[in-house]
Design an enzyme around this catalytic site. Structure first.
Site, PDB file in Angstrom:
ATOM      1  N   GLU A 200       0.845  -1.214   0.000  1.00  0.00           N
ATOM      2  CA  GLU A 200       0.000   0.000   0.000  1.00  0.00           C
ATOM      3  C   GLU A 200       0.870   1.249   0.000  1.00  0.00           C
ATOM      4  O   GLU A 200       0.522   2.261   0.595  1.00  0.00           O
ATOM      5  CB  GLU A 200      -0.800  -0.022   1.285  1.00  0.00           C
TER       6      GLU A 200
HETATM    7  C1  LIG Z   1       2.456  -9.788   0.365  1.00  0.00           C
HETATM    8  C2  LIG Z   1       2.258  -8.664  -0.585  1.00  0.00           C
HETATM    9  C3  LIG Z   1       0.982  -8.286  -0.963  1.00  0.00           C
HETATM   10  C4  LIG Z   1       0.787  -7.267  -1.888  1.00  0.00           C
HETATM   11  N1  LIG Z   1      -0.479  -6.983  -2.329  1.00  0.00           N
HETATM   12  C5  LIG Z   1      -0.633  -6.179  -3.410  1.00  0.00           C
HETATM   13  C6  LIG Z   1      -1.896  -6.057  -4.063  1.00  0.00           C
HETATM   14  O1  LIG Z   1      -2.907  -6.623  -3.631  1.00  0.00           O
HETATM   15  N2  LIG Z   1      -1.967  -5.302  -5.186  1.00  0.00           N
HETATM   16  C7  LIG Z   1      -0.891  -4.650  -5.715  1.00  0.00           C
HETATM   17  O2  LIG Z   1      -1.031  -4.000  -6.737  1.00  0.00           O
HETATM   18  N3  LIG Z   1       0.320  -4.722  -5.103  1.00  0.00           N
HETATM   19  C8  LIG Z   1       0.480  -5.480  -3.982  1.00  0.00           C
HETATM   20  N4  LIG Z   1       1.702  -5.601  -3.379  1.00  0.00           N
HETATM   21  C9  LIG Z   1       2.822  -4.833  -3.909  1.00  0.00           C
HETATM   22  C10 LIG Z   1       3.284  -3.726  -2.968  1.00  0.00           C
HETATM   23  O3  LIG Z   1       2.320  -2.709  -2.896  1.00  0.00           O
HETATM   24  C11 LIG Z   1       4.662  -3.239  -3.494  1.00  0.00           C
HETATM   25  O4  LIG Z   1       5.587  -4.273  -3.212  1.00  0.00           O
HETATM   26  C12 LIG Z   1       5.084  -1.941  -2.858  1.00  0.00           C
HETATM   27  O5  LIG Z   1       4.264  -0.890  -3.275  1.00  0.00           O
HETATM   28  C13 LIG Z   1       6.538  -1.581  -3.191  1.00  0.00           C
HETATM   29  O6  LIG Z   1       6.839  -1.748  -4.561  1.00  0.00           O
HETATM   30  P1  LIG Z   1       8.118  -2.615  -4.989  1.00  0.00           P
HETATM   31  O7  LIG Z   1       8.057  -3.888  -4.271  1.00  0.00           O
HETATM   32  O8  LIG Z   1       8.195  -2.653  -6.459  1.00  0.00           O
HETATM   33  O9  LIG Z   1       9.353  -1.790  -4.415  1.00  0.00           O
HETATM   34  P2  LIG Z   1      10.135  -0.604  -5.171  1.00  0.00           P
HETATM   35  O10 LIG Z   1       9.145   0.367  -5.718  1.00  0.00           O
HETATM   36  O11 LIG Z   1      11.134  -1.182  -6.089  1.00  0.00           O
HETATM   37  O12 LIG Z   1      10.877   0.095  -3.950  1.00  0.00           O
HETATM   38  C14 LIG Z   1      12.120  -0.395  -3.411  1.00  0.00           C
HETATM   39  C15 LIG Z   1      12.598   0.570  -2.316  1.00  0.00           C
HETATM   40  O13 LIG Z   1      12.892   1.864  -2.908  1.00  0.00           O
HETATM   41  C16 LIG Z   1      12.168   2.875  -2.232  1.00  0.00           C
HETATM   42  N5  LIG Z   1      11.770   3.905  -3.205  1.00  0.00           N
HETATM   43  C17 LIG Z   1      11.197   3.716  -4.417  1.00  0.00           C
HETATM   44  N6  LIG Z   1      10.965   4.908  -5.001  1.00  0.00           N
HETATM   45  C18 LIG Z   1      11.382   5.857  -4.151  1.00  0.00           C
HETATM   46  C19 LIG Z   1      11.380   7.289  -4.153  1.00  0.00           C
HETATM   47  N7  LIG Z   1      10.873   7.986  -5.181  1.00  0.00           N
HETATM   48  N8  LIG Z   1      11.880   7.930  -3.081  1.00  0.00           N
HETATM   49  C20 LIG Z   1      12.367   7.241  -2.020  1.00  0.00           C
HETATM   50  N9  LIG Z   1      12.390   5.898  -1.955  1.00  0.00           N
HETATM   51  C21 LIG Z   1      11.905   5.222  -2.999  1.00  0.00           C
HETATM   52  C22 LIG Z   1      10.954   2.171  -1.621  1.00  0.00           C
HETATM   53  O14 LIG Z   1      10.445   2.864  -0.486  1.00  0.00           O
HETATM   54  C23 LIG Z   1      11.554   0.824  -1.228  1.00  0.00           C
HETATM   55  O15 LIG Z   1      12.204   0.925   0.014  1.00  0.00           O
HETATM   56  C24 LIG Z   1       1.912  -6.577  -2.412  1.00  0.00           C
HETATM   57  C25 LIG Z   1       3.196  -6.936  -2.008  1.00  0.00           C
HETATM   58  C26 LIG Z   1       3.384  -7.974  -1.133  1.00  0.00           C
HETATM   59  C27 LIG Z   1       4.790  -8.378  -0.789  1.00  0.00           C
END
Ligand SMILES: Cc1cc2nc3c(=O)[nH]c(=O)nc-3n(C[C@H](O)[C@H](O)[C@H](O)COP(=O)(O)OP(=O)(O)OC[C@H]3O[C@@H](n4cnc5c(N)ncnc54)[C@H](O)[C@@H]3O)c2cc1C
Length: 596
Positions: A442
């Site tokens: 989220e």
């Molecule tokens: C168990 C689980 C359930 C989930 N359920 C859903 C769901 O129902 N629907 C759905 O769509 N998604 C879902 N997700 C996805 C989840 O919302 C994402 O994993 C999350 O938003 C982070 O995206 P990412 O994993 O690609 O990390 P990334 O976006 O790659 O981020 C990696 C790191 O970089 C940091 N970062 C990235 N951009 C910036 C910035 N501009 N400034 C500072 N820091 C930054 C982030 O804070 C993080 O620490 C789920 C994930 C899990 C693991």
């Protein structure tokens, strides 16, 4: 492992004695007809029974069994299907839903209490009704009348669940770069193609249909976040008579193996020319999705709170039973070989830290829910606008602060168990594993902090912040003659001034250096959250003090003593946070890549 008990006594205190919810509801035109104090109380009582009696007992087994994938079909752990049916029959999924389409129209201040109990009892399960309710909010706000009539009643009554499909393998935080495509068809619908990952409850056997809300790009869409549209993509299309039609062209490719919330299905979803319906306007899908997410963000914060409450219940019981060593002041239970560990100051520090955050957090989530109700239901337009601004400001704080402190409370609870906290039997290790995700999904808590600092504070030069500061300052002013509150108002005023001063400093620094916002954000959110909980504790002192004198239950006297702990031991953390923020981004940005 303690059996989960719904914290009804404290919920009633917060709702009725701190926030005077019955009068608040009576003042809101859209709510006054739906809820009165007796109805609200009956709902809370039933919520306590169903969460503790139906959801908590399948929590542990669900974690053991997990969901199973077989050729695109997903089987849920034993008891989950029946539990969803029970929740549906009780009307719980549509508790806050729009009555025009079969929802119960209950205010968020009440619904949030039910959500806390549900998440505290069983977080994996709780995600399904939570996502469904969030999807309904987005559909209700942005969908066409036809879509609303077709889907909302079946989602509210628990026949179908909802899922939100944003994330792709290469696009999580940065949704502007998603690749899922939506091609218009001749019949007005769209053909959706692409792969989504991490989709919670994207596939399962609990209901006959699953309604996906998918972000995708139209062929002529502008690049970036302004070119995203939202589509409703049902697993089974719905015939005109309401019966289920053709199976849509998408499937669950696999389930993720993960650290926690193992009983919930986290799905890879492959859309292969699936039939979808546009929700809201073309290219405005992110805004539509945020309607749902804003609601969910409080929901995720409440997940952290629910888990923290469960951890507190476990650890409190254990600390009273486990005997080790003698109290520093001499033996307390002389007939035993050792005293219960609750005599030790450090164990008390841990329990009170949890209690300070849990009870303060419950009041804070109710405070935010109250602003959500103002934004939605208040008669006066100016007041609704004020509600919108407060919700925008407070939502990232509720999501990140409540989940950060939620995980803290689970880890602290685990620590109270010593080595036994690391062992499966006691439930603490599951709480720690389950709660960790709340800081990540989220929108990560880092992104929440950026949202607060950048968009909600710096971008409008502190305009929203002033609304919050005025609310706290007015409380301090109005209660300056209150003897019970006097010892705390000075500390609260000092914390508010600190937050105010830091807000001004960062706004100024951000004008000179764009890195300042990101460098300050996480500590700023913590400083904000601690101050907001200080305000909540002051409100709770005001409500508890008059009743403490004749209190034989220990509830009100315990409240006042926990308030003292909060003000003496937790609120002072704001001093070091402010000091760190004021030092600016220099120390963070000085390293070259090699120096890492
Ligand atoms: C168990 C689980 C359930 C989930 N359920 C859903 C769901 O129902 N629907 C759905 O769509 N998604 C879902 N997700 C996805 C989840 O919302 C994402 O994993 C999350 O938003 C982070 O995206 P990412 O994993 O690609 O990390 P990334 O976006 O790659 O981020 C990696 C790191 O970089 C940091 N970062 C990235 N951009 C910036 C910035 N501009 N400034 C500072 N820091 C930054 C982030 O804070 C993080 O620490 C789920 C994930 C899990 C693991």
């Amino acid at each position: 492992m303690a059996d989960y008990q719904a914290p009804l006594r404290d919920i009633r205190f917060v709702l009725n004695e701190v926030f005077d919810a019955p009068n608040f509801w009576a003042s809101l035109p859209g709510v006054a007809d739906n809820v009165d104090p007796d109805t609200a109380d009956a709902i809370l009582e039933e919520a306590g029974k169903i969460t503790a009696g139906t959801l908590a007992p399948i929590n542990r087994e669900g974690d053991e069994q997990g969901c199973q994938w077989n050729d695109g079909e997903v089987t849920t752990p034993e008891g989950f299907r029946e539990a969803y049916k029970t929740m549906a029959e009780g009307g719980w999924v549509g508790l806050g839903g729009n009555p025009e389409f079969g929802g119960m129209g209950m205010p968020k201040t009440l619904v949030a209490q039910f959500e806390e109990m549900m998440q505290g009892a069983n977080m994996s399960f709780g995600l399904a009704p939570m996502l469904t309710a969030g999807a309904c909010v987005a559909l209700d706000a942005h969908g066409s009348q036809e879509l609303k009539e077709t889907y909302l009643p079946k989602m509210y009554d628990g026949s179908w669940t909802g899922a939100m499909d944003l994330t792709e393998p290469h696009a999580g935080t940065d949704l502007g770069i998603i690749r899922t495509k939506a091609e218009p068809r001749d019949d007005g619908s769209y053909s959706i193609t692409g792969t989504k990952i991490f989709i919670t409850w994207g596939e399962h056997d609990m209901t006959d249909n699953i309604i996906h809300f998918v972000l995708a790009k139209l062929p002529d869409a502008p690049k970036g976040p302004k070119g995203i549209s939202m589509f409703l993509v049902p697993k089974y299309d719905v015939n005109e008579d309401g019966s289920l039609g053709e199976r849509n062209h998408f499937s669950c490719g696999s389930l993720e193996k993960k650290m926690g919330i193992k009983a919930s299905a986290t799905c890879v979803m492959n859309f292969d020319g699936a039939k979808g319906y546009l929700v809201g306007e073309p290219n405005k899908g992110l805004m539509a999705m945020f309607t749902m997410m804003n609601y969910e963000r409080l929901g995720v914060g409440v997940q952290g709170l629910g888990a923290a409450e469960a951890s507190l219940q476990n650890a409190r019981d254990y600390a009273m039973e486990r005997t080790q060593s003698r109290a520093p002041t001499g033996p307390q239970e002389k007939d035993k070989a050792a005293d219960p560990i609750i005599v030790h100051p450090d164990v008390r520090r841990m329990l009170l830290t949890m209690k300070g955050y849990v009870e303060g957090g419950r009041a804070f989530s109710t405070y935010v829910a109250q602003w959500l109700d103002v934004a939605k239901f208040a008669e006066d337009e100016e007041r609704r606008k004020q509600g919108d601004a407060m919700v925008a400001l407070l939502t990232p704080v509720a999501k990140a602060f409540l989940t950060d402190r939620g995980l803290d409370a689970c880890v602290i609870g685990q620590q109270i168990f010593g080595g036994h906290g690391f062992i499966r039997e006691w439930g603490q290790e599951q709480l720690v594993r389950d709660t960790r995700i709340t800081q990540i999904y989220e929108g990560t808590n880092g992104i929440q902090a950026m949202d607060l600092m950048g968009r909600k504070v710096v971008a409008n030069q502190g305009k929203y912040f002033e609304l919050f500061a005025k609310d706290v300052a007015a409380f301090i002013e109005e209660n300056s003659d209150n003897d019970a509150l006097r010892p705390y108002l000075g500390q609260l005023a000092a914390a508010l001034e600190r937050l105010d001063d830091v807000t001004e400093t960062v706004i100024k620094q951000a004008g000179e250096n764009p890195n300042e916002v990101g460098a300050a954000a996480v500590d700023y959110l913590d400083l904000f959250g601690l101050t907001a909980l200080g305000y909540m504790w002051a409100m709770m002192v005001k409500a508890a003090a008059p009743k403490a004198q004749d209190d034989t239950s220990g509830f009100y006297t315990g409240k006042l003593k926990t308030a003292r702990f909060y003000f003496d031991r937790l609120l002072p953390k704001t001093v070091s946070l402010a000091e760190g923020i004021r030092s600016g981004s220099g120390a963070m940005m000085a390293h070259s890549a090699e120096e890492f």
